[in-house]
Design an enzyme around this catalytic site. Structure first.
Site, short mmCIF file in Angstrom:
data_model
loop_
_atom_site.label_atom_id
_atom_site.label_comp_id
_atom_site.label_asym_id
_atom_site.label_seq_id
_atom_site.Cartn_x
_atom_site.Cartn_y
_atom_site.Cartn_z
N GLY A 92 -0.53 4.27 9.64
CA GLY A 92 -0.03 2.31 9.42
C GLY A 92 1.17 3.25 10.44
O GLY A 92 1.81 4.43 10.23
N ASP A 105 28.55 -26.50 -14.05
CA ASP A 105 28.03 -25.03 -13.72
C ASP A 105 26.66 -24.46 -14.30
O ASP A 105 26.37 -23.87 -14.06
CB ASP A 105 29.07 -24.32 -14.06
CG ASP A 105 29.10 -24.23 -16.00
OD1 ASP A 105 29.33 -25.03 -16.01
OD2 ASP A 105 29.11 -22.99 -15.86
N LYS A 135 4.13 -2.32 22.85
CA LYS A 135 5.02 -1.50 22.45
C LYS A 135 4.39 0.18 22.86
O LYS A 135 4.86 0.84 23.29
CB LYS A 135 6.44 -1.21 21.16
CG LYS A 135 6.55 -2.59 20.85
CD LYS A 135 8.02 -2.42 19.95
CE LYS A 135 8.30 -4.02 20.38
NZ LYS A 135 9.76 -3.71 19.02
N GLU A 136 3.48 0.24 22.06
CA GLU A 136 2.32 1.73 22.23
C GLU A 136 2.06 1.87 23.65
O GLU A 136 2.13 2.99 24.71
CB GLU A 136 1.33 1.24 21.21
CG GLU A 136 1.69 1.95 20.02
CD GLU A 136 1.29 1.16 19.14
OE1 GLU A 136 1.04 1.18 17.52
OE2 GLU A 136 -0.48 1.40 19.33
N ASP A 194 2.68 -14.04 15.91
CA ASP A 194 2.60 -12.67 15.45
C ASP A 194 4.46 -12.13 15.43
O ASP A 194 4.79 -12.21 15.83
CB ASP A 194 2.01 -11.28 16.78
CG ASP A 194 1.71 -10.53 16.88
OD1 ASP A 194 2.48 -9.60 15.19
OD2 ASP A 194 0.73 -9.25 17.20
N ARG A 251 0.62 -1.25 0.33
CA ARG A 251 0.19 -0.08 0.04
C ARG A 251 0.64 0.89 -0.45
O ARG A 251 1.80 1.38 0.60
CB ARG A 251 -1.25 0.54 1.06
CG ARG A 251 -1.90 -1.15 0.89
CD ARG A 251 -3.08 -0.87 -0.40
NE ARG A 251 -3.22 0.23 -0.04
CZ ARG A 251 -4.57 0.69 0.96
NH1 ARG A 251 -5.44 -0.09 0.70
NH2 ARG A 251 -4.94 1.29 0.39
N TYR A 267 33.68 -29.00 -17.16
CA TYR A 267 35.24 -28.17 -17.55
C TYR A 267 34.59 -27.06 -17.44
O TYR A 267 35.03 -26.17 -16.57
CB TYR A 267 35.95 -28.90 -18.67
CG TYR A 267 37.06 -28.57 -19.03
CD1 TYR A 267 38.40 -28.64 -18.77
CD2 TYR A 267 37.54 -27.09 -19.89
CE1 TYR A 267 39.38 -27.78 -18.75
CE2 TYR A 267 38.16 -26.54 -20.13
CZ TYR A 267 40.00 -26.75 -19.62
OH TYR A 267 41.01 -26.47 -19.68
N ARG A 295 -9.75 -7.08 6.45
CA ARG A 295 -9.52 -8.33 5.88
C ARG A 295 -10.97 -8.87 5.88
O ARG A 295 -11.32 -10.45 5.68
CB ARG A 295 -8.56 -9.40 6.23
CG ARG A 295 -7.03 -8.48 5.15
CD ARG A 295 -6.34 -9.58 6.04
NE ARG A 295 -5.20 -9.02 6.68
CZ ARG A 295 -3.94 -9.78 6.79
NH1 ARG A 295 -4.07 -10.73 6.70
NH2 ARG A 295 -2.82 -8.75 6.69
N HIS A 321 7.95 -8.15 7.74
CA HIS A 321 7.23 -7.77 9.13
C HIS A 321 6.81 -8.38 9.86
O HIS A 321 5.68 -8.32 10.39
CB HIS A 321 6.41 -6.66 8.50
CG HIS A 321 7.10 -5.50 8.22
ND1 HIS A 321 7.35 -4.38 8.80
CD2 HIS A 321 7.28 -5.10 6.96
CE1 HIS A 321 7.27 -3.14 8.98
NE2 HIS A 321 7.81 -3.61 7.01
N VAL A 347 1.11 -3.05 19.76
CA VAL A 347 0.32 -2.66 20.52
C VAL A 347 1.02 -2.92 21.88
O VAL A 347 1.22 -1.87 22.99
CB VAL A 347 -0.82 -3.63 20.41
CG1 VAL A 347 -1.24 -3.43 21.95
CG2 VAL A 347 -1.93 -3.04 19.11
P1 ADQ Z 1 -0.54 -5.93 12.60
O1 ADQ Z 1 -0.71 -7.57 12.35
O2 ADQ Z 1 -1.11 -5.08 11.86
O3 ADQ Z 1 1.22 -5.48 11.67
P2 ADQ Z 1 0.82 -4.79 15.27
O4 ADQ Z 1 2.23 -4.84 14.92
O5 ADQ Z 1 -0.02 -5.25 16.22
O6 ADQ Z 1 0.06 -6.26 14.66
O7 ADQ Z 1 0.45 -2.88 14.69
C1 ADQ Z 1 -0.96 -3.08 14.86
C2 ADQ Z 1 -1.89 -1.23 14.74
O8 ADQ Z 1 -2.86 -1.11 14.52
C3 ADQ Z 1 -1.25 -0.89 15.64
O9 ADQ Z 1 -0.02 0.09 15.52
C4 ADQ Z 1 -2.00 -0.10 16.83
O10 ADQ Z 1 -2.25 1.10 17.38
C5 ADQ Z 1 -3.38 -0.23 15.68
N1 ADQ Z 1 -4.69 -0.56 16.31
C6 ADQ Z 1 -5.11 -2.03 16.21
N2 ADQ Z 1 -6.50 -1.73 16.77
C7 ADQ Z 1 -6.80 -0.62 16.36
C8 ADQ Z 1 -7.78 -0.01 16.87
N3 ADQ Z 1 -9.00 -0.04 17.01
N4 ADQ Z 1 -8.31 1.53 16.29
C9 ADQ Z 1 -7.18 1.48 16.27
N5 ADQ Z 1 -5.47 1.32 15.69
C10 ADQ Z 1 -5.32 -0.12 16.07
C11 ADQ Z 1 2.49 -6.55 11.12
C12 ADQ Z 1 2.93 -7.15 11.99
C13 ADQ Z 1 3.45 -7.19 13.43
C14 ADQ Z 1 4.66 -6.22 13.19
C15 ADQ Z 1 4.18 -5.12 12.25
C16 ADQ Z 1 5.18 -4.61 12.40
O11 ADQ Z 1 1.94 -8.58 11.81
O12 ADQ Z 1 4.04 -8.19 13.94
O13 ADQ Z 1 4.69 -5.94 14.58
O14 ADQ Z 1 3.48 -5.58 11.21
O15 ADQ Z 1 6.18 -4.55 11.49
#
Ligand code: ADQ
Length: 719
Positions: free
Chosen positions: A36, A670, A373-374, A366, A17, A488, A305, A165, A371
């Protein structure tokens, strides 16, 4: 290119995307910036260094519509997809094949040839669009794993990095994919391949070693495929820590929620373990009645999805579970589970992160999980507790979280209980450590670290060592007599401008002689050249020579010529005359006894294609088989005999029909004609493909070049 200039070269981001989503209203085209994590990670570098972002806009564009202006800090270049391609490449191969398989859920994966075809076609298109742009190419994620290969084809000199990812599965799961080698070959065309954690990188190296016959160095994180070396490393992604911290602080004025809040935030995806989490919460209420009426689980699930059946089923399952559990425990003043099926605005999310007593992050699998980390970045006040699945990539670094196995409902229920009653001193100690790490390893550090590694060029694997040869063939050599088969050109001698210039180096000659002098090694040279030609070049009496891909074989105790050869001799002479009449300067015909080769390497380059096409047509018309080689076309009599047949003939002639009881063959070659021998010897001996294979190889191992073959000969002579 020095590493300094590369560090600051423009960046060419390629992802499924674009950083904008295209919509259409009465006013025309409308661009919405995506929110994102990837966008906030990459935009700062794109602003600083300039460059281009290539991706799918998510909607159809009309003629003349563009997504960026010349004054923008970077260009946005769309790759358009038809509805059918969205269905097969995106919903199909990406999300219904690779996504479940890479998350080690093969039962959910569908394998459809037409999905794969669309994936390949779309990846080729992404590469073609990207090839027109400058900069260090940074390809993202599982939707685009064939892009490095196609980009390398179009731009041999490009610097290409790839980041995955999602997890990379273990060999045993990965090899269920019918296109396993194609995916690996797609990736190894990059210079650097990055994963979140070490396990994924090691899984990838296992797969490359076992399915591509590549050499790998697990410690250094290098994989050698033919004559290219690719760096493979772990780069755990972070988040924009200051942004989340500040948002949480800005929310300070709000009312704190009264209940003990347990928070789940996910995309609605079967990898996130939401049903298991709900059941674990139910178990908590069963086992620890004191939390009833006190604790609330707030589960927020962003729709994702939702055209796909598995996701619709999951949504229904969650709805039912929430209803059932709430039905069991709710009282007039308390509902144990609150469930929101939608995305929520960033500020609201930050307020929830800040106020939650417990974050319940329990995916079944995963890649990383942002999430977790956030949540940590948002703990600016009385600290909460992070409960984290061991099966998330994030668990590799976030050791101070309370780690759980999401399949273990009792264990998870106990972990929630522990988190709810944990005293402040412990909560604070854990959170301080978690926050310090995430602050340091922010997404900015991730981007910089990855790009720095991508710019540092030229790591090479050391030549194959005795230890490696020992591991590959040592045990076999101790028990059996060795029949050593060597091609060869390109194997014993580098490919030269003219066949007469391809001579053995002094070192190779010496190593060959030492091998030939051992009485437990028998050597055969198997070549496409005429028998007399290759015999003259090598010149060792004790060696067997197989010329014309084995149509003629001579050596100690063997004298063989294929019965059908005489039949084609006159016709071959006539074909040679005809081809000669069509030669222009720089093109010439090499008669090779039972076959011939038409060479055009030194002819005017603009004529190459025409010369090859003409020669191929004439060879076919004369009743011979054309086979294209490097700037040459071979004509072979249509006899069902190849290097594989030749090798078996030599083995049977020398050692009898039960040869495999006492002898082990080793074969190094080769090119494509050697593949016949690799296939015949699979499981019977050990085979080595030399150089960079463009296509698949049936060999057991790869060797980078003639020097690596010299290493093998030297090892055999010395052992
Ligand atoms: P995702 O599978 O999308 O990413 P994740 O890493 O958890 O999973 O990221 C989700 C994002 O969506 C977070 O930034 C979160 O804040 C946001 N989000 C989730 N629910 C939300 C809601 N209800 N409203 C608003 N925002 C929401 C893929 C991989 C992961 C990897 C990331 C980055 O599957 O394992 O960590 O890429 O590489």
């Amino acid at each position: 290119m020095t590493s300094d200039t590369t560090t600051e070269s423009p960046i060419l981001v390629i992802s499924n995307r674009l950083p904008v989503t295209v919509g259409r209203s009465a006013r025309g085209l409308e661009l919405r910036r995506s929110t994102g994590g990837l966008v906030s990670a990459l935009e700062p570098v794109l602003h600083r260094r300039g460059g281009t972002w290539v991706g799918w806009p998510g909607a159809k564009l009309r003629d003349g519509e563009v997504l960026s202006q010349p004054s923008d800090p970077y260009r946005i270049v769309p790759v358009e997809l038809s509805d059918g391609e969205v269905a097969r490449y995106y919903h199909g191969f990406s999300n219904a094949t690779l996504w479940p398989l890479f998350h080690s859920m093969p039962d959910r994966a569908r394998f459809e040839r037409s999905d794969w075809d669309a994936y390949e076609r779309v990846n080729e298109r992404f590469a073609a669009v990207a090839a027109a742009e400058d900069g260090l190419a940074w390809v993202h994620d599982y939707q685009l794993m064939r892009v490095p290969h196609h980009l390398r084809r179009l731009r041999a000199e490009a610097r290409i990095a790839f980041f995955c990812h999602i997890p990379f599965p273990p060999y045993d799961v990965f090899r269920l994919l019918p296109w396993d080698r194609e995916i690996l070959r797609g990736l190894v065309a990059a210079d650097l391949i990055g994963f979140h954690v070490r396990d994924y990188a090691q899984n990838f190296l296992d797969c490359a070693e076992r399915l591509l016959a590549a050499r790998v160095d697990r410690e250094a994180g290098l994989v050698e495929v033919g004559d290219r070396t690719i760096a493979v490393g772990e780069f755990p992604i972070g988040i924009d820590f200051p942004l989340y911290e500040q948002r949480a602080m800005a929310m300070q004025g709000r009312d704190r929620r009264r209940e003990q809040l347990v928070l789940g935030v996910d995309r609605l995806d079967y990898t996130k373990g939401i049903p298991q989490r709900l059941r674990a919460f139910e178990r908590l209420l069963d086992l620890h009645a004191e939390h009833r009426g006190q604790v609330v689980l707030l589960q927020i699930a962003v729709p994702s999805r939702d055209q796909v059946r598995a996701y619709q089923d999951l949504k229904r399952e969650i709805d039912e579970l929430v209803g059932r559990i709430n039905g069991r425990f709710a009282t007039p003043g308390w509902t144990p589970i609150q469930y929101l099926y939608r995305s929520i605005p960033p500020d609201d999310l930050s307020a929830l992160y800040r106020d939650a007593r417990v974050a319940l992050v329990t995916p079944l699998r995963d890649g990383m999980n942002l999430v977790a980390k956030e949540f940590v970045a948002s703990q600016v006040d009385d600290p909460g507790v992070l409960i984290l699945s061991r099966l998330a990539g994030a668990a590799e670094t976030m050791r101070e979280a309370v780690l759980v196995n999401p399949m273990d409902l009792d264990g998870t229920a106990e972990a929630i209980h522990r988190a709810l009653v944990m005293d402040e001193a412990e909560r604070r100690s854990r959170m301080v450590a978690l926050r310090r790490r995430e602050r340091r390893n922010s997404v900015e550090a991730w981007t910089n670290g990855f790009l720095r590694r991508a710019a540092s060029s030229g790591e090479r694997l050391l030549p194959a060592s005795d230890t490696e040869f020992d591991a590959w063939i040592g045990s076999m050599l101790r028990k059996y007599r060795l029949a050593l088969f060597l091609d060869y050109d390109g194997t014993l001698s580098p490919i030269a401008e003219h066949p007469s210039l391809a001579l053995l180096s002094a070192e190779v000659r010496d190593a060959l002689e030492r091998c030939a002098a051992r009485d437990d090694i028998d050597i055969a040279i198997v070549s496409g050249r005429a028998l007399e030609d290759v015999r003259k070049l090598v010149g060792l009496d004790e060696v067997v020579y197989a010329g014309n891909h084995g149509l003629e074989i001579q050596g100690p105790g063997i004298r063989f010529e294929h019965d059908d050869l005489a039949h084609y001799a006159d016709r071959l002479d006539r074909l040679a005359d005809e081809l000669e009449q069509h030669c222009i300067p720089g093109a010439w015909v090499e008669p090779k006894g039972a076959s011939l080769t038409f060479h055009y390497r030194e002819a005017d380059e603009t004529q190459h294609e025409r010369l090859a096409a003409n020669a191929t047509a004439m060879i076919r018309a004369a009743g011979f088989q054309p086979r294209s080689a490097l700037a040459a076309v071979e004509a072979r009599p249509p006899i069902g005999w190849d290097k594989g047949h030749a090798v078996l003939h030599v083995l049977r002639a020398r050692y009898g029909p039960s040869w495999s009881e006492s002898v082990r063959p080793i074969y190094a070659g080769d090119d494509e004609t050697d593949e016949d021998a690799f296939r015949v010897l699979a499981g019977l001996g050990r085979t080595f493909r030399v150089g960079s294979p463009d296509r698949s190889t049936a060999a057991d191992r790869q060797l980078a070049d003639v020097d690596a073959v010299l290493g093998l000969l030297d090892y055999l002579a010395r052992r």
